[in-house]
Design a protein around this motif. Structure first.
Motif, PDB file in Angstrom:
ATOM      1  N   THR A 236       0.633  -0.711  -0.087  1.00 31.85           N
ATOM      2  CA  THR A 236      -0.050   0.080   0.032  1.00 31.85           C
ATOM      3  C   THR A 236       0.999   1.458   0.183  1.00 31.85           C
ATOM      4  O   THR A 236       0.483   3.003   0.050  1.00 31.85           O
ATOM      5  CB  THR A 236      -1.024   0.181   1.399  1.00 31.85           C
ATOM      6  N   LYS A 237       2.227   1.024  -0.366  1.00 33.56           N
ATOM      7  CA  LYS A 237       2.986   2.514   0.165  1.00 33.56           C
ATOM      8  C   LYS A 237       2.560   2.919  -0.975  1.00 33.56           C
ATOM      9  O   LYS A 237       3.171   2.625  -2.118  1.00 33.56           O
ATOM     10  CB  LYS A 237       3.997   1.701   0.096  1.00 33.56           C
ATOM     11  N   ALA A 238       2.455   4.406  -1.088  1.00 35.29           N
ATOM     12  CA  ALA A 238       2.514   4.999  -2.589  1.00 35.29           C
ATOM     13  C   ALA A 238       4.019   5.855  -2.529  1.00 35.29           C
ATOM     14  O   ALA A 238       4.559   6.364  -1.824  1.00 35.29           O
ATOM     15  CB  ALA A 238       1.933   6.495  -2.605  1.00 35.29           C
ATOM     16  N   THR A 239       4.634   5.751  -3.838  1.00 34.64           N
ATOM     17  CA  THR A 239       5.869   5.764  -4.304  1.00 34.64           C
ATOM     18  C   THR A 239       5.847   6.174  -5.782  1.00 34.64           C
ATOM     19  O   THR A 239       4.424   6.249  -7.095  1.00 34.64           O
ATOM     20  CB  THR A 239       6.751   4.775  -4.912  1.00 34.64           C
ATOM     21  N   PHE A 240       6.332   7.108  -6.487  1.00 34.61           N
ATOM     22  CA  PHE A 240       6.292   7.568  -7.797  1.00 34.61           C
ATOM     23  C   PHE A 240       6.490   6.151  -8.638  1.00 34.61           C
ATOM     24  O   PHE A 240       6.111   6.561 -10.034  1.00 34.61           O
ATOM     25  CB  PHE A 240       7.470   8.584  -8.449  1.00 34.61           C
ATOM     26  N   LYS A 241       7.148   6.070  -8.464  1.00 33.58           N
ATOM     27  CA  LYS A 241       8.304   4.552  -9.080  1.00 33.58           C
ATOM     28  C   LYS A 241       6.770   3.761  -9.894  1.00 33.58           C
ATOM     29  O   LYS A 241       6.249   3.473 -10.670  1.00 33.58           O
ATOM     30  CB  LYS A 241       8.895   3.974  -8.699  1.00 33.58           C
ATOM     31  N   ARG A 242       5.415   2.853  -8.903  1.00 32.51           N
ATOM     32  CA  ARG A 242       4.685   2.864  -8.551  1.00 32.51           C
ATOM     33  C   ARG A 242       3.652   3.187  -9.590  1.00 32.51           C
ATOM     34  O   ARG A 242       3.027   2.312  -9.993  1.00 32.51           O
ATOM     35  CB  ARG A 242       4.475   2.238  -7.316  1.00 32.51           C
ATOM     36  N   ALA A 243       3.956   4.486  -9.348  1.00 35.63           N
ATOM     37  CA  ALA A 243       2.579   5.102  -9.938  1.00 35.63           C
ATOM     38  C   ALA A 243       2.768   5.155 -11.507  1.00 35.63           C
ATOM     39  O   ALA A 243       1.860   4.875 -11.741  1.00 35.63           O
ATOM     40  CB  ALA A 243       2.352   6.895  -8.943  1.00 35.63           C
ATOM     41  N   GLU A 378      -4.886   6.219   1.184  1.00 37.71           N
ATOM     42  CA  GLU A 378      -4.131   5.502   2.208  1.00 37.71           C
ATOM     43  C   GLU A 378      -3.202   6.523   3.161  1.00 37.71           C
ATOM     44  O   GLU A 378      -3.931   5.991   4.298  1.00 37.71           O
ATOM     45  CB  GLU A 378      -3.954   4.066   2.010  1.00 37.71           C
ATOM     46  N   LYS A 379      -2.705   6.927   2.757  1.00 39.80           N
ATOM     47  CA  LYS A 379      -1.584   7.647   3.307  1.00 39.80           C
ATOM     48  C   LYS A 379      -2.214   8.995   3.800  1.00 39.80           C
ATOM     49  O   LYS A 379      -1.773   8.820   4.962  1.00 39.80           O
ATOM     50  CB  LYS A 379      -0.933   8.843   2.296  1.00 39.80           C
ATOM     51  N   LEU A 380      -3.566   9.260   3.972  1.00 42.57           N
ATOM     52  CA  LEU A 380      -4.306  10.534   4.355  1.00 42.57           C
ATOM     53  C   LEU A 380      -5.061  10.079   5.109  1.00 42.57           C
ATOM     54  O   LEU A 380      -6.075  11.199   5.137  1.00 42.57           O
ATOM     55  CB  LEU A 380      -4.561  10.950   2.986  1.00 42.57           C
ATOM     56  N   ARG A 381      -5.214   9.290   5.624  1.00 42.55           N
ATOM     57  CA  ARG A 381      -5.948   8.762   6.637  1.00 42.55           C
ATOM     58  C   ARG A 381      -6.131   9.308   7.987  1.00 42.55           C
ATOM     59  O   ARG A 381      -7.050   9.638   8.203  1.00 42.55           O
ATOM     60  CB  ARG A 381      -6.357   7.428   6.671  1.00 42.55           C
ATOM     61  N   GLU A 382      -4.525   9.475   8.382  1.00 37.53           N
ATOM     62  CA  GLU A 382      -4.847  10.444   9.692  1.00 37.53           C
ATOM     63  C   GLU A 382      -4.261  11.720   9.025  1.00 37.53           C
ATOM     64  O   GLU A 382      -4.533  12.521   9.987  1.00 37.53           O
ATOM     65  CB  GLU A 382      -3.611  10.247  10.582  1.00 37.53           C
ATOM     66  N   ASN A 383      -4.617  12.220   8.593  1.00 35.76           N
ATOM     67  CA  ASN A 383      -4.486  13.990   8.070  1.00 35.76           C
ATOM     68  C   ASN A 383      -5.882  14.596   8.326  1.00 35.76           C
ATOM     69  O   ASN A 383      -6.977  13.627   8.000  1.00 35.76           O
ATOM     70  CB  ASN A 383      -4.562  14.370   6.428  1.00 35.76           C
ATOM     71  N   ARG A 384      -6.476  14.696   9.459  1.00 32.60           N
ATOM     72  CA  ARG A 384      -8.172  15.618  10.000  1.00 32.60           C
ATOM     73  C   ARG A 384      -8.712  16.288   8.886  1.00 32.60           C
ATOM     74  O   ARG A 384      -9.159  16.168   9.235  1.00 32.60           O
ATOM     75  CB  ARG A 384      -7.576  16.333  11.072  1.00 32.60           C
ATOM     76  N   SER A 385      -8.209  17.122   8.480  1.00 23.39           N
ATOM     77  CA  SER A 385      -8.369  17.983   7.406  1.00 23.39           C
ATOM     78  C   SER A 385      -9.780  16.699   6.200  1.00 23.39           C
ATOM     79  O   SER A 385     -10.398  17.297   6.034  1.00 23.39           O
ATOM     80  CB  SER A 385      -7.793  18.702   6.384  1.00 23.39           C
ATOM     81  N   VAL A 386      -8.829  16.251   5.608  1.00 23.30           N
ATOM     82  CA  VAL A 386      -9.386  14.779   4.635  1.00 23.30           C
ATOM     83  C   VAL A 386     -10.667  14.089   5.335  1.00 23.30           C
ATOM     84  O   VAL A 386     -11.477  13.895   4.564  1.00 23.30           O
ATOM     85  CB  VAL A 386      -7.801  13.810   4.358  1.00 23.30           C
TER      86      VAL A 386
END
Length: 478
Positions: A236-243, A378-386
């Motif tokens: 689930t890790k977001a990387t530029f290479k994966r994208a 998934e990376k943004l789950r802990e962002n309170r604004s999101v």
């Protein structure tokens, strides 16, 4: 003994990896085979449009199997709601991807499509060859009533979890009124709700952040959440290479058939037209199939001549009464278009190939959106604004589901329904002399069986299908 001891002491100690009992490579106990059968079950029960399909997944994945927490399920759902394409199929792909990576997403999303594809293919063959599918209609007469009960139950359950305060109730009510009475475009409703959540987070964060990250969960024994909390979800890790890799693979899968059709058949061939038209539709289908049905029907009938006037309703009826996404109606449109202009092919062969093509260019983009965007979501789950924005979107989605549930209920209860306009307000106007008492009674019985007596969804649907088929064959519905 001394020699043995010295020999052993000179050996390098071996690293020992102690894994949890029954754990697989993803750090949880759910095998791919187990997941396959569950996804197949979800697919076979995915009747009733997005509201019913989301209800089925919520019941099985959150409540019964406890694979994913409520918060993570809603977080994923909200992302899927703002994407073009069928949100329920994309939600299945998302959760399958969380569970077993790309392979899991392919199986979950692919199986979600398969039963509907096979069903509509058979119905299209019957429609084109015999113009008669009475037995199938009889079976689905009862299924629709049972699915209505599932949808209503989902609205109640998801609403009880998402509507925690007056702000959320107001958002749900506003979304319902906007959609049901004013036909406000679905994307506008979702974007407005997200903006309200972003603003509200600064005025009253405690009430606007309903969807919280894993740290706020009091009951965190779900397989997916435990895996991610333990740091085992490396896929689930977001990387530029994966994208870049995802874009390359899925972009190639999407556009290669289109380029080949253009080069070998030309732009005026029916297969090229089907591929290009439904590719375009795949990127503008915000808000589900209903948001583009009018446009699709107009183009298919007036511009391309694939369908005769009124046949779009037959295709929609097939999509509504078979498992899978409602947007699967594209398969029927493509089938009839190639069937009527087969070129050098047999009409039925042309229809079959067009069914595959229309389905391919409709759903390949769905996998692209999920595999490309889900790691960042998934990376943004802990962002309170999101979280605040998605909490507001979730409340609005409850209103959306209620709107769909009422729409579905009226069409289950009555055979004739029209929409009338009064000073900018649209109202559904059923013909009261066309009420289907049997459908209403079946829906009430299914609702009581599931909510009051906790009867399983599959037995309820099977019994409703049997009773509905008997009634339909004895007293045909006009």
């Amino acid at each position: 003994m001394a020699n043995i001891s010295n020999t052993n002491s000179n050996r390098k100690p071996k690293a020992v990896l102690i894994a949890p009992a029954n754990a697989n490579e993803f750090g949880h106990e759910i095998s791919f085979q187990q997941a396959f059968y569950v996804w197949l079950r979800v697919a076979m029960l995915s009747f009733g449009g997005p509201a019913g399909q989301i209800a089925v997944m919520h019941r099985i994945l959150v409540e019964e199997k406890r694979w994913v927490s409520e918060n993570r399920f809603l977080h994923a759902l909200n992302y899927c709601m703002v994407l073009p394409g069928p949100e329920a199929q994309q939600l299945a792909t998302y959760i399958g991807w969380l569970l077993h990576g790309t392979r899991g997403g392919l199986v979950a999303g692919g199986l979600f499509i398969l039963p509907g594809f096979i069903s509509i293919l058979i119905l299209s063959l019957l429609y084109a060859g015999f113009q008669d599918a009475t037995l199938v209609q009889a079976i689905f007469f009862g299924i629709k009533a049972a699915v209505l009960a599932v949808v209503i139950q989902a609205v109640i359950r998801i609403g009880s979890r998402a509507l925690k305060n007056a702000y959320m109730y107001m958002l749900a009510t506003a979304a319902f009124v906007a959609l049901f009475f004013f036909a406000v475009p679905f994307p506008l409703v979702i974007v407005t709700a997200a903006l309200i959540g972003l603003i509200g987070r600064y005025f009253d964060p405690q009430r606007f952040v309903i969807i919280k990250g894993h740290s706020a969960s009091q009951d965190n024994d779900q397989a997916i959440d435990k895996m991610i909390d333990a740091g085992d979800a490396h896929h689930t890790k977001a990387t530029f290479k994966r994208a870049i890799k995802v874009l390359s693979v899925w972009g190639t899968l999407w556009f290669t058939p289109l380029v080949a059709l253009l080069l070998f058949l030309g732009p005026d061939d029916v297969f090229t037209q089907i591929g290009l038209f439904f590719s375009k539709l795949a990127v503008v289908t915000f808000g589900g199939a209903y948001s583009v049905l009018a446009y699709m029907a107009q183009e298919a009938v007036e511009h391309y001549g694939w369908l005769a006037p009124g046949e779009m309703l037959s295709g929609l009826a097939m999509a509504e009464t078979t498992p899978g996404p409602l947007i699967q109606v594209v398969q029927f449109v493509g089938f009839m278009g190639a069937f009527r202009a087969p070129g050098s092919l047999d009409p039925f062969t042309a229809g079959l190939l067009a069914s595959v093509l229309a389905t391919w260019v409709t759903f390949v983009p769905c996998f692209l959106w999920i595999f490309l965007g889900a790691p960042y979501v998934e990376k943004l789950r802990e962002n309170r604004s999101v979280s605040a924005a998605l909490s507001a979107v979730t409340a609005a989605v409850v209103g959306v589901m209620l709107s769909l549930a009422i729409w579905f209920a009226v069409h289950v209860a009555f055979t004739e329904v029209t929409t009338e306009q009064f000073y900018g307000v649209q109202l559904m106007s059923p013909a009261w002399n066309t009420i289907q008492g049997a459908s209403v009674m079946l829906a009430i019985g299914a609702f009581v069986a599931m909510l009051r007596f906790k009867v399983g969804m599959l037995p309820v649907i099977c019994v409703s299908a049997l009773l509905g088929a008997i009634y339909y064959l004895l007293f045909p519905v006009s």
